[in-house]
Design an enzyme around this catalytic site. Structure first.
Site, PDB file in Angstrom:
ATOM      1  N   HIS A 289      44.262  31.182  38.661  1.00  0.00           N
ATOM      2  CA  HIS A 289      43.222  30.103  37.996  1.00  0.00           C
ATOM      3  C   HIS A 289      41.849  30.275  38.223  1.00  0.00           C
ATOM      4  CE1 HIS A 289      42.557  26.206  37.128  1.00  0.00           C
ATOM      5  NE2 HIS A 289      42.896  25.248  37.853  1.00  0.00           N
ATOM      6  N   HIS A 328      47.506  32.980  29.151  1.00  0.00           N
ATOM      7  CA  HIS A 328      47.096  31.317  29.301  1.00  0.00           C
ATOM      8  C   HIS A 328      48.457  30.773  29.048  1.00  0.00           C
ATOM      9  CE1 HIS A 328      45.317  27.274  29.647  1.00  0.00           C
ATOM     10  NE2 HIS A 328      43.750  28.073  30.504  1.00  0.00           N
ATOM     11  N   ASP A 384      37.977  33.153  31.847  1.00  0.00           N
ATOM     12  CA  ASP A 384      37.536  34.529  32.963  1.00  0.00           C
ATOM     13  C   ASP A 384      37.612  35.938  32.353  1.00  0.00           C
ATOM     14  OD1 ASP A 384      37.349  31.967  34.884  1.00  0.00           O
ATOM     15  OD2 ASP A 384      39.834  32.245  35.407  1.00  0.00           O
TER      16      ASP A 384
HETATM   17  N1  CMC Z   1      49.246  40.528  31.906  1.00  0.00           N
HETATM   18  C1  CMC Z   1      50.702  41.112  31.814  1.00  0.00           C
HETATM   19  N2  CMC Z   1      51.243  40.149  31.711  1.00  0.00           N
HETATM   20  C2  CMC Z   1      51.160  38.852  31.434  1.00  0.00           C
HETATM   21  C3  CMC Z   1      49.900  38.270  31.505  1.00  0.00           C
HETATM   22  C4  CMC Z   1      48.916  39.110  32.120  1.00  0.00           C
HETATM   23  N3  CMC Z   1      47.687  39.022  32.385  1.00  0.00           N
HETATM   24  N4  CMC Z   1      49.901  36.697  31.839  1.00  0.00           N
HETATM   25  C5  CMC Z   1      51.239  36.338  31.210  1.00  0.00           C
HETATM   26  N5  CMC Z   1      51.968  37.923  31.085  1.00  0.00           N
HETATM   27  C6  CMC Z   1      52.746  38.240  30.219  1.00  0.00           C
HETATM   28  C7  CMC Z   1      54.564  37.603  31.952  1.00  0.00           C
HETATM   29  O1  CMC Z   1      54.315  38.879  32.713  1.00  0.00           O
HETATM   30  C8  CMC Z   1      55.556  36.987  30.955  1.00  0.00           C
HETATM   31  O2  CMC Z   1      56.134  38.383  30.352  1.00  0.00           O
HETATM   32  P1  CMC Z   1      57.629  38.433  30.120  1.00  0.00           P
HETATM   33  O3  CMC Z   1      57.772  37.136  29.786  1.00  0.00           O
HETATM   34  O4  CMC Z   1      58.296  39.683  30.394  1.00  0.00           O
HETATM   35  O5  CMC Z   1      58.273  38.051  32.099  1.00  0.00           O
HETATM   36  C9  CMC Z   1      54.826  36.266  29.912  1.00  0.00           C
HETATM   37  O6  CMC Z   1      53.566  36.847  29.771  1.00  0.00           O
HETATM   38  C10 CMC Z   1      54.856  35.150  29.895  1.00  0.00           C
HETATM   39  O7  CMC Z   1      53.975  34.909  30.884  1.00  0.00           O
HETATM   40  P2  CMC Z   1      54.428  33.580  32.161  1.00  0.00           P
HETATM   41  O8  CMC Z   1      53.876  34.265  33.641  1.00  0.00           O
HETATM   42  O9  CMC Z   1      55.504  33.060  32.358  1.00  0.00           O
HETATM   43  O10 CMC Z   1      52.927  32.408  32.119  1.00  0.00           O
HETATM   44  P3  CMC Z   1      51.999  31.254  32.700  1.00  0.00           P
HETATM   45  O11 CMC Z   1      52.020  30.134  31.940  1.00  0.00           O
HETATM   46  O12 CMC Z   1      53.068  31.560  33.949  1.00  0.00           O
HETATM   47  O13 CMC Z   1      50.954  32.043  33.687  1.00  0.00           O
HETATM   48  C11 CMC Z   1      48.445  32.926  34.057  1.00  0.00           C
HETATM   49  C12 CMC Z   1      49.850  31.786  32.772  1.00  0.00           C
HETATM   50  C13 CMC Z   1      47.611  32.046  33.115  1.00  0.00           C
HETATM   51  C14 CMC Z   1      49.020  32.371  35.088  1.00  0.00           C
HETATM   52  C15 CMC Z   1      49.353  34.307  33.395  1.00  0.00           C
HETATM   53  O14 CMC Z   1      48.585  34.315  32.048  1.00  0.00           O
HETATM   54  C16 CMC Z   1      48.797  35.024  34.986  1.00  0.00           C
HETATM   55  O15 CMC Z   1      48.513  35.328  35.976  1.00  0.00           O
HETATM   56  N6  CMC Z   1      46.913  35.610  34.101  1.00  0.00           N
HETATM   57  C17 CMC Z   1      46.263  36.312  35.185  1.00  0.00           C
HETATM   58  C18 CMC Z   1      45.516  35.721  35.855  1.00  0.00           C
HETATM   59  C19 CMC Z   1      44.133  35.220  34.908  1.00  0.00           C
HETATM   60  O16 CMC Z   1      43.837  35.631  33.635  1.00  0.00           O
HETATM   61  N7  CMC Z   1      44.143  33.920  35.033  1.00  0.00           N
HETATM   62  C20 CMC Z   1      42.859  32.922  34.010  1.00  0.00           C
HETATM   63  C21 CMC Z   1      43.828  31.406  33.370  1.00  0.00           C
HETATM   64  S1  CMC Z   1      42.516  30.963  32.616  1.00  0.00           S
HETATM   65  C22 CMC Z   1      41.356  30.091  33.776  1.00  0.00           C
HETATM   66  C23 CMC Z   1      41.828  28.978  34.272  1.00  0.00           C
HETATM   67  O17 CMC Z   1      43.087  28.486  33.816  1.00  0.00           O
HETATM   68  O18 CMC Z   1      41.210  29.002  35.549  1.00  0.00           O
END
Ligand code: CMC
Length: 451
Positions: A289, A328, A384
């Protein structure tokens, strides 16, 4: 036109229509276990999960529930505050596009908008600024409380604990159903979060805390409390102050994100807004987050130089961690906040000089946006990704980045909290579970237990 949900002669949920007959505005469900059909009314494009409870195999059956870990497909509230279209990359507060708010408004104007639903008139804004400005001081005991932290305490840990500690200073805050009391705590929180943030920063440096300066604007006052040394009055750089104000606008709210959900959930037990805000800030601290901005800087440090970006991207694709600042839950397009931050960064760099990390970040973005792995998963830079680069150019250490996120988000949390408190449909948040443990078993005496 849907009139009301009712049980039909077979005890099934039916929808009556004015003038008789079944309504088309409903979902028809055939339960093949019983061959019973149910008509579930649509409600603003959704169905109410409680309507599914009527779907039973017999009188002993609890009724159908939905299973939705992480709320991937569940609306937990009605909200009129923030609108996001993640596919189109649209973000609006109370209907106003984020781009216009960032260009034309100040953060306190936007905080007023989030809390009251309308942009303030000049007179309303002056009053609001005056109210917030007169709540920037911390009780001296809170200052002493902060002094008790270790010299190397993480600023977010200090920030969260101090927010919770404020509940001990303002016990009347527990009177959450009184609108006047609520508004007073809201002003206190928005007024005091920059002061707490600045104290956490100066604590780490071993500098004396600087009291708020009521002659300065909201971001200027923060700058003064952060960076004033022996000069009688701190003279904030106007470009930096405006950049900070824009960053605050961009971070002010983001509908039902993890921390807003915590704010609502904790607030739903009628806990006071100080502890609820502390809990929301704790959720924000996580690296998935608002803690991601700090992680982005660590990642850029680890990569070290532009040439090493392709290898780093390959390691992410091979499953070695995530590209921080990318992806996201809602945005499946470029995060509109990231675009504005990129433009703001250019203005800041004219004053501070370019942050060398920018080159690495731009290369990461360029390669990632052309790569099949990221395209297929619709992974774009989020808020971020670039914010930390500006914050670092302004002189902040990475540990402060999430605190800088939490200052403006406090306004959003409070708007979400108040909306929840006055919503007659809301109750204490309490999800269901699918129990997967043992059924009943008897306690075995100690001497007969085996590991
Ligand atoms: N780098 C590489 N792969 C990723 C990333 C990333 N940053 N984010 C998602 N994926 C992949 C993930 O591994 C999955 O792949 P697969 O389908 O092969 O298993 C696919 O994309 C879908 O991802 P998810 O984890 O199911 O997506 P989610 O909606 O549960 O997670 C998230 C969203 C923001 C937690 C995630 O994208 C992430 O961890 N990003 C990095 C951390 C980040 O930058 N967070 C800030 C978010 S914006 C500000 C805020 O809200 O605070």
């Amino acid at each position: 036109m849907v009139k009301q949900a009712a049980l039909d002669v077979n005890g099934r949920l039916a929808v009556e229509k004015k003038g008789g007959g079944m309504d088309n505005n409903c979902l028809s469900i055939l339960d093949k276990r019983t061959n019973a059909t149910y008509e579930i009314p649509f409600h603003q494009g959704t169905i109410r999960a409680m309507d599914l409870r009527k779907i039973k195999t017999g009188t002993e059956d609890f009724g159908l529930m939905t299973y939705d870990p992480a709320f991937m497909n569940t609306a937990s509230c009605h909200s009129a505050i923030t609108f996001i279209d993640g596919d189109k990359g649209i973000l609006r507060y109370r209907g106003y596009p984020i781009e216009q708010l960032a260009e034309k408004c100040s953060f306190l104007e936007v905080a007023y908008l989030l809390l009251n639903g309308e942009l303030p008139t000049a007179a309303q804004l002056n009053d609001w600024i005056s109210i917030v400005t007169h709540h920037t001081m911390l009780h001296e005991s809170t200052k002493h409380f902060l002094e008790g932290f270790r010299y190397d305490a993480h600023p977010m840990g200090m920030f969260i604990s101090t927010l919770a500690a404020l509940a001990t200073i303002y016990p009347e805050a527990r009177n959450v159903h009184d609108p006047v009391t609520r508004r007073l705590q809201i002003a206190r929180l928005i007024g005091k979060v920059p002061t707490i943030a600045a104290y956490t920063y100066r604590h780490g440096l071993g500098y004396p805390y600087v009291y708020p300066d009521n002659d300065l604007s909201y971001p200027e006052n923060l700058m003064s409390m952060l960076w004033k040394m022996t000069e009688p009055q701190f003279k904030p750089n106007p470009v930096m102050a405006r950049a900070l104000d824009i960053l605050f606008i961009l971070h002010a709210d983001h509908e039902q994100n993890c921390s807003a959900n915590v704010m609502r959930s904790v607030g739903s037990s009628q806990a006071d807004p100080f502890v609820a805000t502390a809990a929301a800030a704790a959720a924000l601290w996580g690296p998935l987050h608002g803690g991601a901005n700090e992680e982005v800087l660590r990642m850029l440090d680890e990569i070290g130089c532009k040439d090493r970006v392709p290898a780093y991207i390959e390691s992410i694709k091979a499953g070695k961690g995530k590209l921080m600042g990318f992806g996201h839950r809602i945005y499946k397009n470029y995060d509109p906040r990231a675009r504005i931050i990129k433009q703001t960064a250019e203005r800041v760099f004219e004053i501070t000089g370019k942050n060398p990390k920018l080159e690495i970040a731009l290369e990461l973005e360029r390669i990632a946006l052309e790569d099949e792995y990221f395209i297929k998963r619709k992974l774009y830079p989020n808020v971020d990704f670039y914010s930390g680069i500006i914050y670092q150019a302004m002189g902040f250490p990475p540990e402060m980045f999430t605190v800088l996120f939490a200052i403006p988000r406090t306004a959003g949390w409070l708007a979400q909290w108040e909306e929840m408190v006055v919503d007659p449909e809301q109750k204490i948040a309490r999800p269901r579970q699918i129990y997967t443990g043992y059924s009943k078993r008897d306690v075995v005496p100690m001497e007969k237990r085996v590991a």
